[in-house]
Design a protein around this motif. Structure first.
Motif, mmCIF file in Angstrom:
data_model
loop_
_atom_site.group_PDB
_atom_site.id
_atom_site.type_symbol
_atom_site.label_atom_id
_atom_site.label_comp_id
_atom_site.label_asym_id
_atom_site.label_seq_id
_atom_site.Cartn_x
_atom_site.Cartn_y
_atom_site.Cartn_z
ATOM 1 N N GLY A 1 0.837 -1.195 0.000
ATOM 2 C CA GLY A 1 0.000 0.000 0.000
ATOM 3 C C GLY A 1 0.867 1.239 0.000
ATOM 4 O O GLY A 1 0.646 2.180 -0.770
ATOM 5 N N GLY A 2 1.855 1.220 0.879
ATOM 6 C CA GLY A 2 2.757 2.356 0.967
ATOM 7 C C GLY A 2 3.480 2.595 -0.354
ATOM 8 O O GLY A 2 3.634 3.738 -0.786
ATOM 9 N N HIS B 1 -1.333 -5.366 -3.698
ATOM 10 C CA HIS B 1 -1.804 -4.877 -2.401
ATOM 11 C C HIS B 1 -3.201 -5.411 -2.122
ATOM 12 O O HIS B 1 -3.492 -5.893 -1.033
ATOM 13 C CB HIS B 1 -1.785 -3.353 -2.424
ATOM 14 C CG HIS B 1 -2.505 -2.682 -1.295
ATOM 15 N ND1 HIS B 1 -2.146 -2.844 0.025
ATOM 16 C CD2 HIS B 1 -3.579 -1.847 -1.276
ATOM 17 C CE1 HIS B 1 -2.958 -2.130 0.792
ATOM 18 N NE2 HIS B 1 -3.847 -1.515 0.027
ATOM 19 N N ARG C 1 -2.925 -9.042 -1.158
ATOM 20 C CA ARG C 1 -2.438 -9.298 0.201
ATOM 21 C C ARG C 1 -3.544 -8.948 1.205
ATOM 22 O O ARG C 1 -3.732 -9.656 2.189
ATOM 23 C CB ARG C 1 -1.132 -8.571 0.450
ATOM 24 C CG ARG C 1 -1.109 -7.268 1.175
ATOM 25 C CD ARG C 1 -1.082 -7.363 2.682
ATOM 26 N NE ARG C 1 -1.356 -6.013 3.202
ATOM 27 C CZ ARG C 1 -2.112 -5.746 4.231
ATOM 28 N NH1 ARG C 1 -2.668 -6.696 4.918
ATOM 29 N NH2 ARG C 1 -2.331 -4.510 4.585
ATOM 30 N N VAL C 2 -4.305 -7.882 0.937
ATOM 31 C CA VAL C 2 -5.404 -7.531 1.834
ATOM 32 C C VAL C 2 -6.416 -8.670 1.864
ATOM 33 O O VAL C 2 -6.916 -9.057 2.913
ATOM 34 C CB VAL C 2 -6.081 -6.217 1.386
ATOM 35 C CG1 VAL C 2 -7.401 -6.021 2.119
ATOM 36 C CG2 VAL C 2 -5.174 -5.031 1.644
ATOM 37 N N ARG D 1 -13.438 -3.209 8.479
ATOM 38 C CA ARG D 1 -12.728 -2.623 7.342
ATOM 39 C C ARG D 1 -13.456 -2.813 6.014
ATOM 40 O O ARG D 1 -12.858 -2.585 4.962
ATOM 41 C CB ARG D 1 -11.323 -3.212 7.251
ATOM 42 C CG ARG D 1 -10.485 -2.915 8.485
ATOM 43 C CD ARG D 1 -9.072 -3.398 8.375
ATOM 44 N NE ARG D 1 -8.295 -2.995 9.542
ATOM 45 C CZ ARG D 1 -8.358 -3.597 10.718
ATOM 46 N NH1 ARG D 1 -9.138 -4.648 10.878
ATOM 47 N NH2 ARG D 1 -7.656 -3.164 11.733
ATOM 48 N N GLY E 1 -10.985 0.920 -1.627
ATOM 49 C CA GLY E 1 -9.837 0.357 -2.335
ATOM 50 C C GLY E 1 -10.172 -0.043 -3.759
ATOM 51 O O GLY E 1 -9.397 0.216 -4.679
ATOM 52 N N HIS F 1 -9.096 6.632 2.301
ATOM 53 C CA HIS F 1 -8.508 5.299 2.496
ATOM 54 C C HIS F 1 -7.544 5.287 3.685
ATOM 55 O O HIS F 1 -7.658 4.463 4.590
ATOM 56 C CB HIS F 1 -7.775 4.912 1.218
ATOM 57 C CG HIS F 1 -7.419 3.464 1.105
ATOM 58 N ND1 HIS F 1 -8.363 2.469 1.054
ATOM 59 C CD2 HIS F 1 -6.221 2.833 1.022
ATOM 60 C CE1 HIS F 1 -7.754 1.296 0.936
ATOM 61 N NE2 HIS F 1 -6.454 1.491 0.918
ATOM 62 N N ILE G 1 -3.579 -1.117 11.237
ATOM 63 C CA ILE G 1 -3.398 -2.264 10.370
ATOM 64 C C ILE G 1 -4.037 -3.502 11.014
ATOM 65 O O ILE G 1 -4.064 -3.626 12.225
ATOM 66 C CB ILE G 1 -1.882 -2.459 10.116
ATOM 67 C CG1 ILE G 1 -1.663 -3.082 8.774
ATOM 68 C CG2 ILE G 1 -1.227 -3.268 11.193
ATOM 69 C CD1 ILE G 1 -1.878 -2.087 7.684
ATOM 70 N N SER G 2 -4.585 -4.372 10.169
ATOM 71 C CA SER G 2 -5.297 -5.537 10.694
ATOM 72 C C SER G 2 -4.301 -6.545 11.249
ATOM 73 O O SER G 2 -3.114 -6.369 11.204
ATOM 74 C CB SER G 2 -6.082 -6.175 9.568
ATOM 75 O OG SER G 2 -5.188 -6.656 8.608
HETATM 76 C C1 HEM Z 1 -4.075 3.762 -5.237
HETATM 77 C C2 HEM Z 1 -4.212 2.657 -4.692
HETATM 78 C C3 HEM Z 1 -4.009 2.316 -3.214
HETATM 79 C C4 HEM Z 1 -3.198 2.903 -2.292
HETATM 80 C C5 HEM Z 1 -2.238 4.049 -2.492
HETATM 81 C C6 HEM Z 1 -3.405 2.195 -1.047
HETATM 82 C C7 HEM Z 1 -2.723 2.462 0.121
HETATM 83 C C8 HEM Z 1 -2.879 1.740 1.292
HETATM 84 C C9 HEM Z 1 -2.007 1.812 2.413
HETATM 85 C C10 HEM Z 1 -0.782 2.707 2.538
HETATM 86 C C11 HEM Z 1 -2.472 0.960 3.361
HETATM 87 C C12 HEM Z 1 -1.812 0.649 4.708
HETATM 88 C C13 HEM Z 1 -1.399 -0.814 4.811
HETATM 89 C C14 HEM Z 1 -0.554 -1.376 3.706
HETATM 90 O O1 HEM Z 1 0.387 -0.706 3.258
HETATM 91 O O2 HEM Z 1 -0.847 -2.493 3.271
HETATM 92 C C15 HEM Z 1 -3.674 0.366 2.835
HETATM 93 C C16 HEM Z 1 -4.456 -0.543 3.493
HETATM 94 C C17 HEM Z 1 -5.595 -1.123 2.977
HETATM 95 N N1 HEM Z 1 -5.991 -1.089 1.656
HETATM 96 FE FE1 HEM Z 1 -5.171 0.054 0.243
HETATM 97 N N2 HEM Z 1 -4.347 1.221 -1.227
HETATM 98 C C18 HEM Z 1 -4.741 1.258 -2.537
HETATM 99 C C19 HEM Z 1 -5.618 0.414 -3.158
HETATM 100 C C20 HEM Z 1 -6.377 -0.538 -2.499
HETATM 101 C C21 HEM Z 1 -7.195 -1.524 -3.146
HETATM 102 C C22 HEM Z 1 -7.331 -1.713 -4.641
HETATM 103 C C23 HEM Z 1 -7.814 -2.232 -2.148
HETATM 104 C C24 HEM Z 1 -8.804 -3.371 -2.227
HETATM 105 C C25 HEM Z 1 -9.628 -3.569 -3.168
HETATM 106 C C26 HEM Z 1 -7.365 -1.686 -0.877
HETATM 107 C C27 HEM Z 1 -7.785 -2.109 0.361
HETATM 108 C C28 HEM Z 1 -7.137 -1.828 1.535
HETATM 109 C C29 HEM Z 1 -7.543 -2.310 2.828
HETATM 110 C C30 HEM Z 1 -8.787 -3.152 3.148
HETATM 111 C C31 HEM Z 1 -6.576 -1.872 3.736
HETATM 112 C C32 HEM Z 1 -6.504 -2.175 5.235
HETATM 113 C C33 HEM Z 1 -5.563 -3.355 5.340
HETATM 114 C C34 HEM Z 1 -5.193 -3.745 6.745
HETATM 115 O O3 HEM Z 1 -5.692 -3.142 7.696
HETATM 116 O O4 HEM Z 1 -4.396 -4.688 6.869
HETATM 117 N N3 HEM Z 1 -6.475 -0.673 -1.129
HETATM 118 N N4 HEM Z 1 -3.890 0.857 1.571
#
Ligand code: HEM
Lengths: 406, 257
Positions: free
Chosen positions: B78-79, B141, B144-145, B155, B162, B243, B253-254
């Motif tokens: 994600g980062g 990402h 992995r989520v 969440r 996302g 987000h 974080i989960s």
């Molecule tokens: C531009 C695209 C995206 C960015 C910049 C982004 C960024 C992030 C970041 C920085 C986190 C913190 C944890 C980590 O690094 O894994 C995160 C968590 C998360 N993201 Fe994204 N994300 C994006 C796209 C998505 C997509 C496509 C999904 C799912 C369809 C998603 C679902 C989630 C969820 C559910 C979390 C919480 C995960 C946890 O708590 O372990 N994100 N995201």
């Protein structure tokens, strides 16, 4: 260090005592506070907080106090009286003979909690009882409204319910909490005897209800002997409120293993950032981005391919009718399906062993998309016909300057 | 420091540094607890300040679960997606200085950028490969989520956000694809928008809105350009803000599994 007001410290002591399960007096002593008359703060607080006397230490002229008490009594009279009476009804060891609720004017609440002065109890109980008795005439309109509500709830005729309420039949279904209330001694025919039992140090009967103190506690007016003027069957008690007895502060925090973001996380992020920047820079030095000939509407390249992340879709298009299998199902349904995953998957577990189906399902989705994309990228030649990269060459212009087999 | 008249250069530089760091200007720039401030010491309190008193870092909580910083948990995906977005913004701004979104000029500009602008070729390459990489990291990402079950309550909604981010990422990449105005761009976009035309019921309308006409023209180029450099980034930043905010509000974080 700033002085913390006594009432705050007292409250904190109570919360802590409750959380730790130690006697309140002990915590009070530890905090250097004298055990005062019992203050079952959480029980009454919500009701009387508005009228709680401020710090008893502050010196308000006596005449003012008297005037305030009188005004308060006329304003909230019955209501507060009942609340005040509650502790008397609850045979907690400290009882509430000395409860400093406004109406019951007890100037110096110095009764030792473990040994309630026997004389004080009946006296204190008597006051609210009398007050309640005089004030418990229920207005006709209210009675009727209550009967109507009850009739609606139980599906019986209003008249019947009303008759039952004003007649002699005791109401069968009392609100549960009220019946759960440990029947206090005061309600017995000989209240004085019960309350005035000389403290034997142990007070086994009186201690019993304490075990429930941690759970929901019901605050009710004491079930007093029906006063004159109240119709039979109408108990002059009201359920004031149900207060979940718990500490004001959540003392027991979940132990979690946490680390400071700085430096632990920020360092990792910084390194990751440098690594990606370095990787991308090196990649960009090595790999030249493609720039083909100027766009020409009259010259359609063969094959024409979408950007790689859409090639899986394009691949599907070559198998299925575009309206159904090509775009609709994978594109629209796929996207919506992805969005609704959290609402469809109701399994609360995150353990992989509990989510075999979900994992299989998603893995299938991943493998399918990857396979289709790879086929689209590598195994499709002129006319979007199947071709083998090793013999027929690769038609993937994004990497044109990198892999050229032709 | 100095012993007599023998003052080394290092000493003098150090002295200047000390003085600068003691100056009012320096003091005013860095908020309390900054490691750049004079007299910074490593203490729990200062560790908190580093995060709380910095506009960028305060996206983070002061503390995170220990397992959350293990590289093997988030794989930083994600980062990295976010960081790639930043890189793309920076390189993209650079490219905008040399690019005109009109049918005759676009191709010439890209050609000139690649051949006669200092670092032009490198920056263009970084922008292009970075975009591909971002599509990949966002997708990974998401995976992995999913495998962590990190979309489960509370969440759920962040997962939906996302998916919107994934869609926006794809759209950003797709709109950028057309801008070089070469054969690859023209025909890839033609194929792509034709697929949009298969959308049931509204197919033709979708296609018309995408293209600004019935086929790819100069109007399409302008349309894609504005979407690519302004409209979509604007939207995606909003969704990213939500987000990240939700990641924190949903309890960080989960996990751990
Ligand atoms: C531009 C695209 C995206 C960015 C910049 C982004 C960024 C992030 C970041 C920085 C986190 C913190 C944890 C980590 O690094 O894994 C995160 C968590 C998360 N993201 Fe994204 N994300 C994006 C796209 C998505 C997509 C496509 C999904 C799912 C369809 C998603 C679902 C989630 C969820 C559910 C979390 C919480 C995960 C946890 O708590 O372990 N994100 N995201």
């Amino acid at each position: 260090m700033p002085e913390i007001p006594e009432h705050l410290r007292r409250r904190s002591a109570e919360a802590r005592a409750k959380a730790l399960g130690v006697p309140r007096e002990q915590v009070l002593a530890e905090m250097g506070l004298a055990a005062e008359g019992e203050t079952p703060a959480e029980l009454i607080e919500e009701i009387t907080s508005a009228v709680q006397p401020a710090n008893p230490d502050t010196s308000i002229p006596e005449d003012l106090q008297a005037r305030e008490a009188a005004a308060r009594q006329s304003a909230v009279g019955d209501f507060v009286a009942k609340a005040a009476a509650t502790p008397a009804a609850k045979p907690t060891p400290a009882g509430a003979p000395a409860e400093p609720v406004p109406v019951v004017e007890v100037p110096a609440p110095v009764v030792e909690p473990e040994e309630p002065a026997p004389a004080a109890a009946p006296a204190a109980a008597a006051v609210p009882a009398a007050t309640a008795a005089s004030g418990s005439k229920i207005p006709e309109a209210l009675l009727r409204r209550s009967a109507e509500a009850k009739a609606k709830a139980t599906g019986r005729p209003v008249e019947e319910v009303l008759a039952e309420m004003t007649g002699g039949v005791p109401v069968a279904e009392e609100p549960a909490p009220v019946t759960e209330l440990p029947v206090p001694a005061v309600a017995e025919p000989a209240p004085a005897a019960a309350a005035a039992t000389p403290p034997t140090g142990e007070q086994p009967a009186a201690r019993a209800p304490d075990s429930t103190a941690g759970r929901t506690t019901t605050v009710t007016a004491p079930p007093i002997v029906p006063p004159v003027g109240t119709p039979e069957g109408v108990r002059p008690q009201r359920l004031l409120t149900v207060v979940r007895a718990r500490a004001i502060q959540q003392v027991k925090a979940e132990p979690t293993d946490k680390v400071s973001v700085w430096p632990h996380l920020l360092l990792i992020e910084f390194v990751a950032l440098l690594a990606v920047t370095a990787f991308l820079t090196v990649l960009s030095v090595i790999l030249q981005a493609p720039l083909l000939d100027l766009a020409n509407f009259n010259l359609t390249p063969n094959p024409s391919k979408a950007p790689w992340y859409f090639l899986g879709l394009q691949e599907l298009l070559s198998y299925f009718d575009p309206q159904i299998g090509g775009v609709t199902v994978p594109g629209i349904i796929g996207l919506l399906g992805l969005m609704t995953i959290p609402y469809v998957d109701r399994n609360p577990s995150t353990k992989p062993s509990d989510r075999k189906f979900a994992i299989m399902f998603f893995t299938f989705f991943l493998v399918a998309s990857a396979t289709l994309t790879i086929i689209g990228v590598l195994f499709r030649g002129p006319g979007f016909n199947f071709s083998y990269p090793w013999s027929d060459g690769i038609w993937f212009d994004d990497l044109k300057d990198w892999i050229s087999f032709e | 420091m100095a012993n007599g008249d023998k003052t080394s250069l290092a000493d003098r530089v150090g002295e200047v540094g000390e003085r600068v760091r003691a100056s009012q200007a320096w003091e005013s720039i860095f908020r309390p607890g900054s490691p750049f401030k004079k007299g910074y010491t490593d203490s729990p309190r200062n560790r908190s300040y580093v995060i709380m008193n910095n506009v960028l870092y305060h996206l983070h909580p002061v503390k995170v679960k220990r397992h959350g910083v293990r590289l093997s948990y988030t794989l930083c995906l994600g980062g990295l997606s976010f960081f790639l977005f930043i890189l793309l913004t920076i390189t993209g701004i650079f490219l905008m200085f040399y690019y005109r979104p009109t049918a005759p000029a676009a191709y010439v500009d890209i050609e000139a950028l690649s051949t006669s602008v200092a670092f032009g070729s490198l920056v263009r390459n970084m922008h292009r490969w970075g975009a591909h990489l971002m599509v990949l990291t966002v997708f990974l990402h998401m995976s992995r989520v999913f495998y962590h079950g990190a979309y489960k309550p509370p969440r759920e909604f962040n997962w939906v956000v996302g998916v919107v981010l994934l869609l926006l990422t794809l759209l950003l990449s797709f709109t950028g694809y057309l801008l070089p105005w070469d054969q690859l761009a023209l025909w890839a976009v033609t194929v792509g928008t034709n697929m949009g035309g298969f959308v049931p019921v509204f197919g033709d309308q979708v296609k018309f809105v995408l293209l600004g006409g019935v086929e790819v023209t100069g109007a399409t180029l302008l349309r894609f350009y504005v979407a690519h450099v302004l409209f979509l980034p604007f939207i995606i930043v909003i969704f990213m803000a939500v987000h990240f905010w939700r990641v924190r509000k949903d309890g960080g974080i989960s996990g751990p599994l």
